[in-house]
Design a protein around this motif. Sequence first.
Motif, PDB file in Angstrom:
ATOM      1  N   SER A  40      73.106  88.145 103.788  1.00 54.86           N
ATOM      2  CA  SER A  40      74.305  88.859 104.229  1.00 54.86           C
ATOM      3  C   SER A  40      74.867  88.251 105.505  1.00 54.86           C
ATOM      4  O   SER A  40      76.092  88.097 105.659  1.00 54.86           O
ATOM      5  CB  SER A  40      73.981  90.343 104.440  1.00 54.86           C
ATOM      6  N   ALA A  60      80.103  92.979  98.564  1.00 51.52           N
ATOM      7  CA  ALA A  60      79.347  93.226  99.798  1.00 51.52           C
ATOM      8  C   ALA A  60      78.009  93.888  99.510  1.00 51.52           C
ATOM      9  O   ALA A  60      76.971  93.509 100.072  1.00 51.52           O
ATOM     10  CB  ALA A  60      80.181  94.085 100.743  1.00 51.52           C
ATOM     11  N   GLN A 133      74.737  95.498 105.335  1.00 47.34           N
ATOM     12  CA  GLN A 133      76.092  95.858 105.768  1.00 47.34           C
ATOM     13  C   GLN A 133      76.238  95.772 107.282  1.00 47.34           C
ATOM     14  O   GLN A 133      77.329  95.476 107.802  1.00 47.34           O
ATOM     15  CB  GLN A 133      76.439  97.276 105.287  1.00 47.34           C
ATOM     16  N   SER A 140      81.922  94.308 105.343  1.00 40.96           N
ATOM     17  CA  SER A 140      80.949  95.244 104.793  1.00 40.96           C
ATOM     18  C   SER A 140      81.635  96.362 104.009  1.00 40.96           C
ATOM     19  O   SER A 140      82.863  96.490 104.010  1.00 40.96           O
ATOM     20  CB  SER A 140      80.128  95.854 105.928  1.00 40.96           C
TER      21      SER A 140
END
Length: 255
Positions: A40, A60, A133, A140
Amino acid sequence: MSAPTATLRSEWAKLTTVRSTGWTLFAAFAVTVAFGTLVSALSNANYDDLSEQDKLAFDAAGTSFTGGLLGQLALIAFGVMVIGGEYSTGAIRNSLAAVPRRGLLYAGKVTVAAGAALVVSIATSFVTFFAGQAVLGSHSTTIGAHNVLRATLGAGLYMTLMAVFSMGVATMLRSSMLSMGILMPFFFLVTQILASVPGAKKVAHYLPDQAGEAMARVVPRSDVPYGPGGGLVIMLLWVAAAVLGGYLVLRNRDA
């Protein structure tokens, strides 16, 4: 105390007194969260380099769950050890002597292990989501966004089903080493290679890990011919086949 209750308590005692199973579940949690967070963070850093088409298809939530690629291996090891460990040590004979009804013993093992895997897997998927996130910044999403909660639960359910699938395979093969030797390279390497080969891609879509990926996505992949619901059905069929195969072997062969 009824036989099913006694069997469940016995299997729970076995599960909680073997350190390797606990450490394997912890490894599934730690690896999934760490890898998902890393991917991420890298996705956030490289987002501006994506094409407009890739930006539109950016998932996401699904990015957070990429750690499941490694986490599933730990769940496979967990499922194999729950069954294969007793065959490796010969303890399966004692278990069958204590619970002669083989179907009851098998159901007890699967139920207890699946319950433990479910708790850990769901917790893992939620922690992975929020960690991912947190580092995705402006790219996000939130747990309340469309289909995000479903994808988060799907990621956890997939990891649980993979553990149960591995239990069925280990019961059929009656060996931890053989089961690990087949399942680990298959899901870590073979399916990934098949999914990238044009001629084999259509077949690869229907393998367990590819179905599991669909369960954990919010934005469906354009090259996959089914959505999250289809992925769940495919995964359940694989698990049912493995569990049934394991039961038939346990019922019809000597320990």
